[in-house]
Design a protein around this motif. Structure first.
Motif, short mmCIF file in Angstrom:
data_model
loop_
_atom_site.label_atom_id
_atom_site.label_comp_id
_atom_site.label_asym_id
_atom_site.label_seq_id
_atom_site.Cartn_x
_atom_site.Cartn_y
_atom_site.Cartn_z
N GLU A 393 0.82 -1.22 0.00
CA GLU A 393 0.00 0.00 0.00
C GLU A 393 0.86 1.27 0.00
O GLU A 393 0.36 2.35 -0.27
N ASP A 394 2.16 1.11 0.33
CA ASP A 394 3.05 2.28 0.32
C ASP A 394 3.80 2.44 -1.00
O ASP A 394 4.33 3.51 -1.29
N ALA A 417 -5.42 6.93 -0.64
CA ALA A 417 -5.34 6.27 0.68
C ALA A 417 -3.97 6.52 1.31
O ALA A 417 -3.86 6.78 2.52
N LEU A 418 -2.92 6.44 0.48
CA LEU A 418 -1.56 6.67 0.99
C LEU A 418 -1.42 8.08 1.53
O LEU A 418 -0.97 8.30 2.67
N TYR A 419 -1.83 9.07 0.73
CA TYR A 419 -1.69 10.47 1.16
C TYR A 419 -2.59 10.75 2.37
O TYR A 419 -2.22 11.53 3.25
N ARG A 421 -3.24 8.64 4.74
CA ARG A 421 -2.51 8.11 5.91
C ARG A 421 -1.41 9.07 6.34
O ARG A 421 -1.24 9.34 7.52
N TRP A 422 -0.66 9.62 5.38
CA TRP A 422 0.41 10.56 5.72
C TRP A 422 -0.16 11.79 6.42
O TRP A 422 0.37 12.25 7.43
N THR A 424 -3.09 12.17 7.94
CA THR A 424 -3.66 11.86 9.25
C THR A 424 -2.55 11.75 10.29
O THR A 424 -2.64 12.27 11.40
N ALA A 425 -1.44 11.06 9.89
CA ALA A 425 -0.31 10.90 10.82
C ALA A 425 0.29 12.26 11.17
O ALA A 425 0.86 12.45 12.25
N ALA A 450 5.91 9.91 4.86
CA ALA A 450 5.07 10.43 5.95
C ALA A 450 5.88 11.31 6.91
O ALA A 450 5.40 12.37 7.34
#
Ligand code: UTP
Length: 475
Positions: A393-394, A417-419, A421-422, A424-425, A450
């Motif tokens: 996924e990355d 989805a990847l961006y 996650r970044w 949100t983190a 990230a």
């Protein structure tokens, strides 16, 4: 006007290609010169050997391994010891980059037939908010790595005769997509003729042109050598080539952890793998074959092996190749020194052709064999290799087909989805639409991962809808 010399006519006849003598003789002066130029570019002995091996139903099954199992691989770090090893690898990889010892090669010589896009695949505008292209995105990553590690990071784009001019034009029109002037190098791979699958006769794509297609991504090694890149790199102190493919927008360019594992293993060639999601997934697997690391193409992997499970119920041959490699420049030199080079594979394809009476035939069933070499076939020749697992996924979502699996739509979803996650983190809230994050783009020159995004994200960034974030927004 050149004429067909008796010596060439004799060689064509000896190679079972006498139909080409008639084809040349039927043409007027201009056409004859064009067809003769194509014929003179052939290695008739090599074509003869391949026809002997692969045509008329021969060579269906390539060599059958006696023992095949999963490769020894560096997994995604899960405990403290593994995380410490990964940090060590990262430091090694960063040192290699800072010392200017890495060069990048983007493989973009393919025909992209499955996507059906008009023009080089790198010009495909995949980005959902800005409509930016794959070339734009890869070049922004090159720029970002250069900046991050203060290195020159020589960059080569592999083209083929069919898309070389169009690719160079795109780079010129787009001012090398923001890369420093003169810092993009093009190398052109070779071609091979398509032959009739039964008779082995070389097909004509037009009365005055042979049906030629790129000789496979393995052609990059000979192209790097032929065009003088290996020498230039050696003179500049570049020891390691990092190769990646044009169709994967998630690809990590010159990822230091991977480069570091390559160095720590003392490897001549290393490769990145992800877990296959299903036995029938169309990706080659990295495996231990009779004691050597090899990639077995999905078409060569019998179903019973693809479906084999280990004690935990996971796929035994789990390691799908994402075609990202680190390759020592000295090793490329050694491979290209040998007379044989990489082995050719057969690919049965539908290839339109011109028949002896001049009519064009568009076959409905595969009629022709194309010969291709694969870059990963260099792996078993290496004295030491390493295989490094990445999170799918990355790092992996290729654009191969116009619709369905591995299409622009799946790549868009995976990138969003990847961006998300970044972001949100990094403490940024990402709105959703129908349960999925809104369309997002993060310019690689703002963040390559990230951690870099968390360090650079503008304070108070608020996302309301589809958003593209660029380096100008660095906080
Ligand atoms: P693919 O195997 O997906 O082939 O290439 P392709 O030609 O792009 O697409 P189809 O099969 O016609 O639909 C994987 C990667 O290898 C490069 C491609 O450009 C892509 O980045 N490649 C492939 C080359 O550079 N040269 C080749 O001869 C073949």
């Amino acid at each position: 006007m050149s004429a067909l010399s008796p010596a060439l006519a004799e060689r064509l006849a000896a190679a079972g290609q006498e139909h080409l003598i008639a084809a040349v003789e039927a043409l007027g002066p201009g056409g004859r010169d064009r067809l003769l130029a194509d014929i003179e570019g052939l290695d008739l002995d090599q074509v003869g050997e391949l026809v002997e091996r692969f045509c008329g139903g021969r060579g269906e099954a390539e060599h059958a391994p006696t023992e095949i199992g999963p490769p020894e691989a560096v997994g995604i770090p899960r405990d403290d010891a593994q995380r410490a090893r990964d940090r060590e690898a990262r430091a090694e990889g960063e040192a290699l980059l800072r010392a200017g010892r890495v060069g990048c090669v983007l493989l973009a010589g393919g025909q992209g037939t499955r996507l059906g896009f008009d023009g080089p695949k790198g010009d495909y505008p995949f980005a959902p908010v800005t409509g930016r292209t794959l070339f734009w995105h890869h070049c922004a990553k090159i720029a970002a790595v250069r900046e991050r590690y203060g290195c020159e990071l020589p960059f080569c784009v592999l083209t083929s005769p069919a898309n070389d001019a169009a690719t160079r034009e795109l780079f010129a029109e787009n001012r090398d997509y923001g890369l420093a002037g003169g810092s993009v190098r093009f190398v052109v791979q070779g071609t091979m003729p398509a032959v009739d699958a039964e008779t082995g006769r070389i097909l004509l794509e037009a009365p005055d042109r042979l049906a030629l297609s790129p000789d496979g991504h393995g052609g990059v090694l000979a192209a790097l050598r032929r065009d003088g890149v290996l020498e230039e790199w050696a003179a500049a102190g570049v020891t390691t080539a990092y190769t990646f493919q044009v169709d994967n927008p998630l690809v990590r360019v010159a990822r230091p952890e991977f480069l570091g594992h390559h160095v720590l293993a003392g490897a001549e060639m290393s490769t990145v793998v992800v877990r296959k999601v299903a036995p029938e997934e169309k990706m080659g697997v990295v495996a231990d074959v009779d004691g050597r690391t090899e990639v077995v193409e999905y078409s060569d992997l019998p179903d019973e092996l693809a479906e084999l499970r280990d004690e935990a119920g996971d796929l035994a041959l789990w390691a799908g190749s994402i075609a990202v490699h680190a390759i020592e420049v000295d090793f490329i030199r050694r491979i290209t020194d040998g007379p044989a080079g990489l082995p050719f594979h057969r690919a049965l394809k539908k290839v339109p052709f011109v028949g002896p009476d001049g009519t064009r035939v568009a076959p409905e069933e595969p009629n022709a064999i194309k010969f291709e070499t694969f870059l990963f076939d260099a792996l078993p020749e290496a004295r030491a290799t390493s295989t490094v697992e990445a999170a799918r996924e990355d790092e992996f979502s290729p654009i191969k087909n116009a619709r369905g699996a591995d299409s622009p739509e799946t790549a868009r979803r995976h990138l969003n989805a990847l961006y998300a996650r970044w972001l949100t983190a990094a403490g940024v809230e990402v709105p959703t639409l129908d349960g999925e994050p809104v369309d997002l783009e993060i310019d690689p020159r703002l963040a390559l991962d990230a951690d870099q995004l968390a360090a650079r994200v503008p304070p108070g960034l608020s996302i309301q809808g589809p958003t593209a974030i660029g380096p100008e927004e660095r906080g």
